[in-house]
Design a protein around this motif. Structure first.
Motif, short mmCIF file in Angstrom:
data_model
loop_
_atom_site.label_atom_id
_atom_site.label_comp_id
_atom_site.label_asym_id
_atom_site.label_seq_id
_atom_site.Cartn_x
_atom_site.Cartn_y
_atom_site.Cartn_z
N THR A 28 0.83 -1.23 0.07
CA THR A 28 -0.10 0.00 -0.13
C THR A 28 0.89 1.25 -0.08
OG1 THR A 28 -0.08 0.01 2.37
CG2 THR A 28 -1.88 -1.20 1.40
N LEU A 29 2.24 1.23 0.24
CA LEU A 29 3.10 2.45 0.09
C LEU A 29 3.18 2.80 -1.18
CD1 LEU A 29 5.78 1.11 2.54
CD2 LEU A 29 4.05 2.60 3.12
N ARG A 30 2.75 4.12 -1.37
CA ARG A 30 2.84 4.79 -2.61
C ARG A 30 3.62 6.09 -2.85
NH1 ARG A 30 1.52 0.37 -3.79
NH2 ARG A 30 -0.29 -0.43 -5.10
N PRO A 31 4.56 6.27 -2.32
CA PRO A 31 5.13 7.56 -2.37
C PRO A 31 5.70 7.96 -3.57
CG PRO A 31 6.70 6.14 -1.38
CD PRO A 31 5.54 5.42 -1.51
N ARG A 32 5.41 9.20 -4.21
CA ARG A 32 6.05 9.67 -5.34
C ARG A 32 7.20 10.76 -5.16
NH1 ARG A 32 1.18 11.35 -9.11
NH2 ARG A 32 2.79 11.20 -10.83
#
Length: 218
Positions: A28-32
């Motif tokens: 679920t980790l979605r850093p951009r």
């Protein structure tokens, strides 16, 4: 209590998800961007250790490293013992980094942002990725701190990047308590600028009073 771990509700929720399903949590980790990481409610490795113990933190890091290794599919990959040693080094060197820090760092590596891997991945390469990422992270923290101070100097009382100045200060202080060098530098910059602004404000007020008294004497 002095060493009591105090967390926001959002952080508690993320820790609960991590504890219940580490694999699902990592997915679920979605850093951009680094800014996304600063604003997230993901826990630092040091927080996970204090909350659940070191084995839980190690498991998360192993999973994130395994994701990167699977992506590269190089000929010379890492053995389990090498991964374990690398995890030990990461915990020792970067306890203040959040789980999405590592996710973003490894995603950047997948984009070849830190150079070619030449069909080889080992602990030294992963630690090199993290060194380069940490430079970017520190630069972003300094930049955000300076931007927040420009807003403070102009007495703008509105959220910047989704965060009030006072909230940003508290977040920096929390990170600094885990040994985050970037946060410590940003706090030092913050304190220096506030001190200079206070002196200037005092000097301005003093000048106004002096002019007022001169007028009264005439």
């Amino acid at each position: 209590m002095e060493n009591e771990l105090i967390l926001l509700p959002q952080e508690e929720n993320r820790l609960t998800t991590l504890k219940n399903s580490p694999e699902q949590y990592c997915e679920t980790l979605r850093p951009r961007t680094v800014e996304d990481v600063f604003l997230s409610s993901e826990p630092a490795i040091g927080t996970i250790i204090r909350k659940f113990g070191e084995p839980e933190a190690r498991a998360i890091l192993v999973f994130l490293i395994a994701e990167a290794l699977e992506f590269f599919n190089v000929g010379n990959t890492m053995k389990a013992a090498q991964v374990a040693t690398t995890v030990d080094l990461i915990i020792e060197e970067y306890p203040y980094m959040k789980t999405d820090d590592f996710k973003l760092c490894f995603k950047n590596a997948m984009k070849m942002k830190y150079g070619e891997n030449y069909n080889r991945i080992d602990g030294s390469i992963i630690m090199g990725w993290l060194r380069e990422y940490n430079k970017e992270r520190c630069a972003a923290a300094d930049n955000q701190s300076w931007n927040e101070h420009k807003a403070y100097r102009a007495e703008i009382q509105k959220p910047i990047s989704g965060m009030f100045y006072s909230d940003y200060r508290r977040e920096l202080e929390r990170k600094a308590s885990f040994g985050d060098k970037c946060a410590k530098n940003a706090l030092r910059l913050s304190d220096d600028i506030i001190a200079k602004l206070t002196v200037k404000k005092y000097e301005k007020q003093k000048k106004i009073l002096e002019e007022f008294y001169k007028k009264q004497e005439k």
